[in-house]
Design a protein around this motif. Structure first.
Motif, mmCIF file in Angstrom:
data_model
loop_
_atom_site.group_PDB
_atom_site.id
_atom_site.type_symbol
_atom_site.label_atom_id
_atom_site.label_comp_id
_atom_site.label_asym_id
_atom_site.label_seq_id
_atom_site.Cartn_x
_atom_site.Cartn_y
_atom_site.Cartn_z
ATOM 1 N N ALA A 1 44.189 86.881 73.033
ATOM 2 C CA ALA A 1 45.157 87.016 74.116
ATOM 3 C C ALA A 1 46.502 86.411 73.715
ATOM 4 C CB ALA A 1 44.626 86.350 75.382
ATOM 5 N N GLU A 2 46.479 85.262 73.025
ATOM 6 C CA GLU A 2 47.715 84.645 72.565
ATOM 7 C C GLU A 2 48.430 85.534 71.553
ATOM 8 O OE1 GLU A 2 46.619 80.878 70.990
ATOM 9 O OE2 GLU A 2 45.968 80.064 72.931
ATOM 10 N N ALA A 3 47.655 86.161 70.648
ATOM 11 C CA ALA A 3 48.251 87.065 69.660
ATOM 12 C C ALA A 3 48.906 88.255 70.347
ATOM 13 C CB ALA A 3 47.186 87.539 68.676
ATOM 14 N N ALA A 4 48.273 88.763 71.400
ATOM 15 C CA ALA A 4 48.836 89.893 72.145
ATOM 16 C C ALA A 4 50.144 89.502 72.820
ATOM 17 C CB ALA A 4 47.828 90.388 73.180
ATOM 18 N N GLU A 5 50.167 88.331 73.443
ATOM 19 C CA GLU A 5 51.389 87.873 74.116
ATOM 20 C C GLU A 5 52.537 87.729 73.121
ATOM 21 O OE1 GLU A 5 50.609 84.306 76.229
ATOM 22 O OE2 GLU A 5 49.088 85.200 77.543
ATOM 23 N N GLU A 6 52.227 87.172 71.959
ATOM 24 C CA GLU A 6 53.260 86.992 70.937
ATOM 25 C C GLU A 6 53.783 88.343 70.448
ATOM 26 O OE1 GLU A 6 53.423 85.342 66.372
ATOM 27 O OE2 GLU A 6 52.294 84.159 67.842
ATOM 28 N N ALA A 7 52.876 89.297 70.233
ATOM 29 C CA ALA A 7 53.280 90.616 69.750
ATOM 30 C C ALA A 7 54.150 91.330 70.779
ATOM 31 C CB ALA A 7 52.046 91.455 69.427
ATOM 32 N N LEU A 8 53.747 91.274 72.037
ATOM 33 C CA LEU A 8 54.498 91.963 73.086
ATOM 34 C C LEU A 8 55.879 91.353 73.292
ATOM 35 C CD1 LEU A 8 51.596 92.507 75.652
ATOM 36 C CD2 LEU A 8 52.738 94.267 74.279
ATOM 37 N N ALA A 9 56.034 90.098 72.928
ATOM 38 C CA ALA A 9 57.329 89.432 73.080
ATOM 39 C C ALA A 9 58.245 89.646 71.880
ATOM 40 C CB ALA A 9 57.120 87.926 73.291
ATOM 41 N N THR A 10 57.744 90.265 70.810
ATOM 42 C CA THR A 10 58.534 90.510 69.604
ATOM 43 C C THR A 10 59.390 91.755 69.785
ATOM 44 O OG1 THR A 10 56.825 89.493 68.212
ATOM 45 C CG2 THR A 10 58.418 90.933 67.114
ATOM 46 N N GLU A 11 60.688 91.643 69.517
ATOM 47 C CA GLU A 11 61.601 92.756 69.782
ATOM 48 C C GLU A 11 61.327 93.950 68.888
ATOM 49 O OE1 GLU A 11 66.424 93.663 69.930
ATOM 50 O OE2 GLU A 11 65.667 91.609 69.731
ATOM 51 N N ASP A 12 61.142 93.712 67.601
ATOM 52 C CA ASP A 12 60.882 94.812 66.670
ATOM 53 C C ASP A 12 59.411 95.205 66.752
ATOM 54 O OD1 ASP A 12 61.768 96.487 64.227
ATOM 55 O OD2 ASP A 12 59.993 95.422 63.497
ATOM 56 N N ALA A 13 59.145 96.402 67.251
ATOM 57 C CA ALA A 13 57.763 96.806 67.527
ATOM 58 C C ALA A 13 56.942 96.961 66.253
ATOM 59 C CB ALA A 13 57.751 98.113 68.321
ATOM 60 N N TRP A 14 57.542 97.426 65.169
ATOM 61 C CA TRP A 14 56.771 97.579 63.923
ATOM 62 C C TRP A 14 56.335 96.209 63.405
ATOM 63 C CZ3 TRP A 14 54.042 101.134 61.668
ATOM 64 C CH2 TRP A 14 53.534 100.873 60.393
ATOM 65 N N SER A 15 57.218 95.247 63.415
ATOM 66 C CA SER A 15 56.842 93.887 63.003
ATOM 67 C C SER A 15 55.753 93.332 63.913
ATOM 68 C CB SER A 15 58.060 92.963 63.038
ATOM 69 O OG SER A 15 59.037 93.374 62.105
ATOM 70 N N ALA A 16 55.839 93.658 65.194
ATOM 71 C CA ALA A 16 54.828 93.196 66.143
ATOM 72 C C ALA A 16 53.467 93.794 65.828
ATOM 73 C CB ALA A 16 55.242 93.559 67.565
ATOM 74 N N ILE A 17 53.435 95.080 65.491
ATOM 75 C CA ILE A 17 52.163 95.734 65.138
ATOM 76 C C ILE A 17 51.571 95.081 63.896
ATOM 77 C CG2 ILE A 17 51.177 97.883 64.233
ATOM 78 C CD1 ILE A 17 53.096 99.394 66.118
ATOM 79 N N GLU A 18 52.383 94.884 62.879
ATOM 80 C CA GLU A 18 51.894 94.253 61.652
ATOM 81 C C GLU A 18 51.349 92.852 61.941
ATOM 82 O OE1 GLU A 18 54.358 95.933 57.868
ATOM 83 O OE2 GLU A 18 55.445 94.542 59.181
ATOM 84 N N GLY A 19 52.121 92.068 62.685
ATOM 85 C CA GLY A 19 51.692 90.700 62.965
ATOM 86 C C GLY A 19 50.441 90.638 63.817
ATOM 87 N N TYR A 20 50.338 91.531 64.792
ATOM 88 C CA TYR A 20 49.175 91.541 65.689
ATOM 89 C C TYR A 20 47.900 91.857 64.922
ATOM 90 C CZ TYR A 20 46.294 92.729 69.760
ATOM 91 O OH TYR A 20 45.301 92.779 70.710
ATOM 92 N N PHE A 21 47.932 92.899 64.111
ATOM 93 C CA PHE A 21 46.721 93.267 63.377
ATOM 94 C C PHE A 21 46.393 92.273 62.274
ATOM 95 C CE2 PHE A 21 47.488 97.464 65.335
ATOM 96 C CZ PHE A 21 46.235 97.641 65.885
ATOM 97 N N GLU A 22 47.395 91.639 61.708
ATOM 98 C CA GLU A 22 47.114 90.583 60.732
ATOM 99 C C GLU A 22 46.381 89.413 61.390
ATOM 100 O OE1 GLU A 22 50.776 89.475 58.916
ATOM 101 O OE2 GLU A 22 50.898 91.282 57.666
ATOM 102 N N ARG A 23 46.823 89.014 62.589
ATOM 103 C CA ARG A 23 46.169 87.910 63.297
ATOM 104 C C ARG A 23 44.707 88.257 63.597
ATOM 105 N NH1 ARG A 23 49.536 84.757 66.646
ATOM 106 N NH2 ARG A 23 47.629 83.847 67.532
ATOM 107 N N GLN B 1 59.515 104.850 70.207
ATOM 108 C CA GLN B 1 60.865 104.903 70.783
ATOM 109 C C GLN B 1 61.904 104.364 69.801
ATOM 110 O OE1 GLN B 1 60.511 102.665 74.402
ATOM 111 N NE2 GLN B 1 59.390 104.272 75.487
ATOM 112 N N GLN B 2 61.500 103.362 69.010
ATOM 113 C CA GLN B 2 62.415 102.768 68.028
ATOM 114 C C GLN B 2 62.472 103.582 66.737
ATOM 115 O OE1 GLN B 2 61.101 98.695 67.549
ATOM 116 N NE2 GLN B 2 61.708 98.108 69.630
ATOM 117 N N GLY B 3 61.607 104.605 66.636
ATOM 118 C CA GLY B 3 61.639 105.490 65.483
ATOM 119 C C GLY B 3 60.917 104.981 64.257
ATOM 120 N N THR B 4 60.031 103.978 64.412
ATOM 121 C CA THR B 4 59.338 103.416 63.249
ATOM 122 C C THR B 4 57.887 103.867 63.129
ATOM 123 O OG1 THR B 4 58.915 101.415 64.558
ATOM 124 C CG2 THR B 4 60.808 101.386 63.064
#
Length: 251
Positions: free
Chosen positions: A92-114, A159-162
């Motif tokens: 749940a903490e990893a999800a909150e952090e990912a959703l708060a990250t502006e760049d969605a691609w970086s958020a996807i990478e970070g979420y799945f890494e966690r 939406q961000q095109g990534t």
């Protein structure tokens, strides 16, 4: 892949978000000790061998009888829910952090890494992430929140095109589940080998170098059924679906 419970507290007991499961406050000291031993032993055995460890082995290594185990945890799934409550909080903490990250691609990478860091280190968490086990307390809600998180990140990245526009959330969930199931073998070869295959998997979802996909994705309900059938095929003899082989005799 939260599985959290609130204990039945006596005077002075309290719980808050992320506190995890709490045992009944009025347990006798020896009963509380046995409960803690069972949880610690189950956590260790599940981490090393997965969720199919026989319950009588858990009781034996904890130094208690089968009847004591079933008195505290009437079913395997009740025990699993208690053991992995903290892991659900970490997800749940990893999800909150990912959703708060502006760049969605970086958020996807970070979420799945966690998630993969947790899954690679614990066979039990691997089983929880890749199997649909609706009778484990809180797991269904955790699974749905994970799917919602991934869906939100994918939509924002599109939406961000990534992220390529022709994929659905279920595509990523399906392939990620398959990668998770291969981790026990991969980590035996090299502990960080999963990072290579996560990078390869995610590259297939990038907008650049996109090729048309030949067939449409399956629906999310079919994916749930697939993982449910996987769990049923692997269910040990002492699961609640049938009378546990290692259950204590009834009076």
């Amino acid at each position: 892949m939260a599985v959290s419970r609130t204990g039945i507290g006596g005077p002075g007991s309290s719980s808050g978000p992320g506190d995890g499961p709490r045992p009944p406050a009025r347990l006798r000291l020896d009963a509380r000790r046995n409960r803690d031993l069972l949880l610690a032993t189950a956590r260790d055995l599940f981490a090393r061998h997965g969720l199919d460890v026989p319950l009588d082995q858990i009781a034996k290594e904890a130094g208690v009888g089968n009847a004591t185990l079933y008195r505290h945890f009437p079913t395997r799934h009740a025990l699993v829910g208690e053991v992995f409550a903290n892991a659900a909080n970490l997800l749940a903490e990893a999800a909150e952090e990912a959703l708060a990250t502006e760049d969605a691609w970086s958020a996807i990478e970070g979420y799945f890494e966690r998630i993969l860091e947790l899954v690679a280190a614990d066979r039990g968490i691997n089983d929880l992430v890749t199997r649909a086990v609706p009778t484990v307390p809180g797991l269904l809600g955790t699974s749905r929140r994970n799917a919602a998180t991934v869906g939100s990140l994918v939509a924002r990245a599109q939406q961000q095109g990534t992220v390529r526009a022709d994929i659905a959330t279920v595509d990523l969930l399906f392939m990620f589940g398959a990668l998770c199931r291969s981790l026990p073998v991969a980590t035996e070869l090299r502990a960080d080998l999963w990072r290579r295959y996560l990078a390869l998997l995610l590259d297939g979802f990038r907008t650049r170098a996109t090729h048309p996909l030949p067939v449409p994705p399956v629906g999310e309900e079919r994916l749930d059924r697939l993982f449910a059938e996987l769990w049923e095929a692997d269910t040990p003899a002492d699961a609640p679906a049938a009378a546990p082989a290692d259950a204590p005799p009834t009076a």
